[in-house]
Design an enzyme around this catalytic site. Structure first.
Site, PDB file in Angstrom:
ATOM      1  N   ARG A  28     -17.366 -45.576  -9.875  1.00 27.76           N
ATOM      2  CA  ARG A  28     -17.684 -44.561 -10.894  1.00 27.76           C
ATOM      3  C   ARG A  28     -18.316 -45.205 -12.125  1.00 27.76           C
ATOM      4  NH1 ARG A  28     -14.090 -42.634  -7.473  1.00 27.76           N
ATOM      5  NH2 ARG A  28     -13.792 -40.390  -7.184  1.00 27.76           N
ATOM      6  N   GLN A 168     -13.986 -37.289  -3.168  1.00 30.35           N
ATOM      7  CA  GLN A 168     -15.424 -37.527  -3.000  1.00 30.35           C
ATOM      8  C   GLN A 168     -16.184 -36.208  -3.051  1.00 30.35           C
ATOM      9  OE1 GLN A 168     -15.529 -39.845   0.600  1.00 30.35           O
ATOM     10  NE2 GLN A 168     -14.637 -41.636  -0.390  1.00 30.35           N
ATOM     11  N   ASP A 313      -5.283 -43.736   1.729  1.00 30.11           N
ATOM     12  CA  ASP A 313      -5.726 -45.123   1.891  1.00 30.11           C
ATOM     13  C   ASP A 313      -4.569 -46.074   2.206  1.00 30.11           C
ATOM     14  OD1 ASP A 313      -8.336 -44.424   1.484  1.00 30.11           O
ATOM     15  OD2 ASP A 313      -8.336 -44.907  -0.648  1.00 30.11           O
ATOM     16  N   ARG A 385      -8.836 -51.653   5.663  1.00 28.13           N
ATOM     17  CA  ARG A 385      -7.401 -51.371   5.455  1.00 28.13           C
ATOM     18  C   ARG A 385      -6.589 -51.626   6.730  1.00 28.13           C
ATOM     19  NH1 ARG A 385      -7.611 -50.101   0.210  1.00 28.13           N
ATOM     20  NH2 ARG A 385      -9.254 -48.673  -0.417  1.00 28.13           N
TER      21      ARG A 385
HETATM   22  C1  S3P Z   1     -12.072 -42.094  -2.956  1.00 28.00           C
HETATM   23  C2  S3P Z   1     -11.542 -40.974  -2.419  1.00 28.00           C
HETATM   24  C3  S3P Z   1     -10.722 -40.951  -1.210  1.00 28.00           C
HETATM   25  C4  S3P Z   1     -10.388 -42.345  -0.675  1.00 28.00           C
HETATM   26  C5  S3P Z   1     -11.506 -43.307  -0.847  1.00 28.00           C
HETATM   27  C6  S3P Z   1     -11.913 -43.411  -2.298  1.00 28.00           C
HETATM   28  C7  S3P Z   1     -12.798 -41.994  -4.220  1.00 28.00           C
HETATM   29  O1  S3P Z   1     -11.376 -40.192  -0.260  1.00 28.00           O
HETATM   30  O2  S3P Z   1     -10.005 -42.297   0.685  1.00 28.00           O
HETATM   31  O3  S3P Z   1     -11.118 -44.607  -0.391  1.00 28.00           O
HETATM   32  O4  S3P Z   1     -13.011 -43.024  -4.881  1.00 28.00           O
HETATM   33  O5  S3P Z   1     -13.184 -40.874  -4.604  1.00 28.00           O
HETATM   34  P1  S3P Z   1     -11.305 -38.577  -0.268  1.00 28.00           P
HETATM   35  O6  S3P Z   1     -12.670 -38.094  -0.465  1.00 28.00           O
HETATM   36  O7  S3P Z   1     -10.701 -38.248   1.048  1.00 28.00           O
HETATM   37  O8  S3P Z   1     -10.421 -38.154  -1.407  1.00 28.00           O
END
Ligand code: S3P
Length: 428
Positions: A28, A168, A313, A385
């Site tokens: 970000r 996301q 995660d 992971r």
């Molecule tokens: C993330 C959101 C998660 C996570 C990923 C990082 C992010 O996915 O699994 O490793 O930084 O926005 P989701 O889109 O399922 O929340």
């Protein structure tokens, strides 16, 4: 193909401030700095493959990046540049999906792509709602698979009920909504990680969160730049939390960790299983940050069926703790695990079975019966992971993990750290 062999060395007391920096926040930082017209200052940015891809993309879009020791300065361009090359997101779902939202409203033509794992992950969850508000997006299989092309367009304000709790998806929509014509709202079934909302609020965006609902007023001028020290990543630190939780008489202290409640749920599951866990908050600027202390105590089985988005995660590493617990542990409502860097339900189940543990697979989860790990050779399935979780299982019985290059995507110094609590042999 590279491998990592890990075997037990006995009890340990281990303290570290060297857990990898937070991946979500680092991505970000690289993208959001482009929303300002002034330099952003970022300390402790994650120097791993995934986040360096995002930083390279910021440069391809015209930003200048300067490094001075631990300080990263990102100078945004006056106007974002249409890149001549394909934007390489590597292995990162976060990079490609957030950039889809971000670039949808930028004048120009952009192509996003990634490695073979990313190229098989679903993109319509972002492409479809973005198309609904005016985005011109395409890709293989009607926009489901990368490479993804984007032709910048005008965004309409929206009222979007996301069917999945995904940070996301939420972040992609928020980034598109920043340049829409009016106030937008978004809700999700349960709250996903909220870094986008918190960081954009810190940069001066009028963005309100009420439970699972976000209300966003578009930006009418460039945002305030970022001035941030990225805390260490609780998802990366969790491998070492599990190490302490499964090794009698052992204790781990993780320093300078992000303590955001949407990110430390897995530590709370360990606590529920019997492990002693203490959170010590030290500061709260963009978000809560501090130390986490994890100490061994006998583990008992647990049912995990809520707050899955906060655990997504960490479930692979948590599964190693399930296998060391007394009784059965069950994971439900976790179908999202099937569309991560690998199909994590299948990867965890197959690898635990190779260690001769009793595991049952469901469409949306699995059941693990606690037992004894037997030495095994397991595959990472190209998923960082999975690789690190089964390396930690090496604290119970000698474990060979193959195809470990993927660890570089999020935690380049993992092998160095695990070497301090286990016997390690590695070829890369
Ligand atoms: C993330 C959101 C998660 C996570 C990923 C990082 C992010 O996915 O699994 O490793 O930084 O926005 P989701 O889109 O399922 O929340």
């Amino acid at each position: 193909m590279s491998f990592l062999k890990v075997s037990p060395k006995g009890e340990f007391v281990f303290e570290t401030d060297k857990i990898a920096s937070d991946k979500s926040i680092s991505h970000r930082c690289a993208i959001f700095s482009l929303l300002s017209d002034k330099p952003s200052y970022i300390k402790n940015f994650l120097n791993a493959e995934d986040t360096l891809c995002t930083l390279n993309i910021a440069e391809s879009l015209g930003a200048k990046v300067e490094r001075n020791g631990d300080l990263l300065t990102i100078l945004p361009p006056k106007e974002l540049k249409e890149p001549a090359q394909i934007l390489d997101c590597g292995n990162s779902g976060t990079a490609i999906r957030l950039l889809m939202g971000f670039l949808s409203s930028i004048d120009g033509f952009f192509v996003l792509h990634g490695d073979k794992y990313l190229a098989s992950r679903p993109m319509k969850r972002v492409a479809n709602p973005l198309r609904e508000i005016g985005a011109i997006i395409d890709g293989r299989d009607g926009g489901e698979l990368a490479p993804i092309s984007i032709r910048g367009a005008k965004m309409e304000a929206f009222c979007y009920d996301s069917p999945i709790a995904s940070a996301q998806v939420k972040s992609a929509m928020i980034l598109a909504g920043l340049r829409a014509k009016g106030v937008s709202t978004l809700s999700e079934p349960t709250l996903s990680r909220d870094h986008t909302e918190k960081m954009l609020r810190g940069m001066g965006v009028d963005i309100k969160s009420e439970g699972t609902k976000v209300t966003l007023t578009p930006m009418d001028k460039p945002l305030k730049p970022l001035d941030i020290t990225v805390p260490n990543d609780p998802s990366s630190g969790f491998f070492f939390a599990v190490a302490a939780a499964i090794t009698p008489n052992s204790k781990v202290t993780l320093k300078n960790m992000l303590l955001n409640p949407t990110r430390v749920e897995a530590y709370k599951v360990l606590q529920k299983m019997g492990t002693k866990v203490e959170f010590i908050e030290k500061e709260n600027i963009y978000d809560s940050m501090g130390d986490i202390v994890i100490e061994y105590a006998p583990l008992k089985g647990v049912i995990v069926e809520e707050n899955i988005a906060w655990l997504i995660d960490e479930l692979p590493a948590l599964s190693i703790a399930f296998a060391c617990a007394d009784g059965k542990s069950i994971v439900k409502n976790a179908k999202e695990l099937r569309v991560k860097e690998s199909d994590r339900i299948s990867s965890v189940v197959t690898n635990l079975q190779k260690c001769t543990l009793h595991v049952e697979e469901f469409e949306d989860g699995y059941e693990v019966t606690g037992g004894e790990f037997k030495s095994a050779k397991v595959d990472s399935y190209g998923d960082h992971r999975i690789a690190m979780s089964f390396a930690i299982a090496g604290l119970k019985a000698p474990m060979e993990v193959t195809d470990i290059e993927c660890i570089e995507t999020s935690f380049p110094n993992f092998v160095e750290l695990i070497s301090q609590i286990a016997k390690v042999d590695c070829e890369d």
